[in-house]
Enzyme design. Structure first.
Site, PDB file in Angstrom:
ATOM      1  N   TYR A 149       0.851  -1.291  -0.022  1.00  0.00           N
ATOM      2  CA  TYR A 149       0.002   0.069   0.038  1.00  0.00           C
ATOM      3  C   TYR A 149       0.940   1.416  -0.142  1.00  0.00           C
ATOM      4  CZ  TYR A 149      -3.388   3.418   1.689  1.00  0.00           C
ATOM      5  OH  TYR A 149      -4.223   4.529   1.891  1.00  0.00           O
ATOM      6  N   ARG A 212      -2.808   6.698  17.672  1.00  0.00           N
ATOM      7  CA  ARG A 212      -1.608   7.228  16.724  1.00  0.00           C
ATOM      8  C   ARG A 212      -1.910   8.311  16.173  1.00  0.00           C
ATOM      9  NH1 ARG A 212      -1.970   2.674  11.861  1.00  0.00           N
ATOM     10  NH2 ARG A 212      -3.756   3.669  10.791  1.00  0.00           N
TER      11      ARG A 212
END
Length: 254
Positions: A149, A212
């Site tokens: 990706y 995150r």
């Protein structure tokens, strides 16, 4: 009535049946554009009677060159937004040839072929805008377990810069939007997959994604769509060859 920033414009948006693609298609229509919302999943298209003015769905497999040429010719877009893509999980040693090839075909080659189909008319008109939906998981930020990706999304940034450099004198602009974690059906499935793989609850898996993000939440498709409207509108007309991160501070705040 909302401000019609894109009145008189025509757009093609790929991967438009859900998530970021659908949000961009809706936002463009609300801003006054005529939008061809393209997606391979015709079974998921909403009834035409439920769509806002200016928005129509068209079936398109972006890996089929003949279909790409046909849809782009029919729509004659001033604005092209390449959203269609796929997310594979895994580091380099876990990445199969099949996953690698699909990532490159769907995330990179399809955008390249869409650009090839749309650019000639844009250049002839001396007016055009290309927006590629990349990711902060690219050359901008190393993200674990996103090898195929990330490489494909980095290549999409290279395509964006190339188109911007080659066609700037024809008044064709190209920019990339690089989202972080966004609440889409695809992401929701990744939350479920993480929970299953780690033997944890979906709530704990969700918390890992949120942790995150310096802003303390994931993004919304509409927030990405608002940036796309800006870049496609006269307000964004001085921007080209750029990557715009919209990631809750993930790549820029430590």
């Amino acid at each position: 009535m909302a401000q019609q920033e894109l009145a008189g414009r025509t757009a093609v948006v790929t991967g438009a049946v859900q998530g970021i693609g659908r949000a961009i298609a809706d936002a463009f229509a609300a801003a006054g554009a005529q939008v061809a919302a393209a997606d391979v999943n015709a079974a998921a298209f909403p009834p035409a009677s439920e769509l806002p003015e200016g928005l129509r769905f068209v079936q398109l497999d972006v890996t089929d060159d003949a279909q790409v040429a046909e849809v782009v010719k029919a729509a004659a877009p001033d604005i092209l937004v390449n959203v269609a893509g796929v997310v594979h999980h895994g580091a380099a040693l876990e990445c199969s040839d099949a996953d690698w090839e699909q990532a490159m075909r769907l995330n990179v080659r399809s955008a390249f072929k869409m650009c090839q189909a749309a650019l000639p008319a844009m250049v002839e008109r001396r007016d055009g805008c290309v927006i590629n939906i990349s990711s902060v998981a690219s050359s901008l930020l190393g993200v674990p377990a996103r090898c195929a990706y990330s490489v494909s999304k980095a290549a999409l940034l290279g395509l964006t810069r190339s188109v911007a450099a080659d066609y700037i004198k024809a008044n064709v602009r190209a920019n990339a939007i690089c989202p972080g974690t966004v609440r889409t059906p695809s992401w929701e499935q990744r939350v479920r997959d993480l929970a299953a793989a780690e033997g944890i609850s979906e709530e704990e898996a969700l918390a890992r994604f949120v942790a995150r993000q310096p802003l303390g939440r994931v993004g919304l498709p509409g927030e990405v769509a608002a940036l796309a409207v800006y870049l496609a509108s006269p307000a964004g007309s001085f921007a080209t060859g750029q990557e715009f991160s919209i990631d809750g501070g993930w790549s820029g705040v430590k």
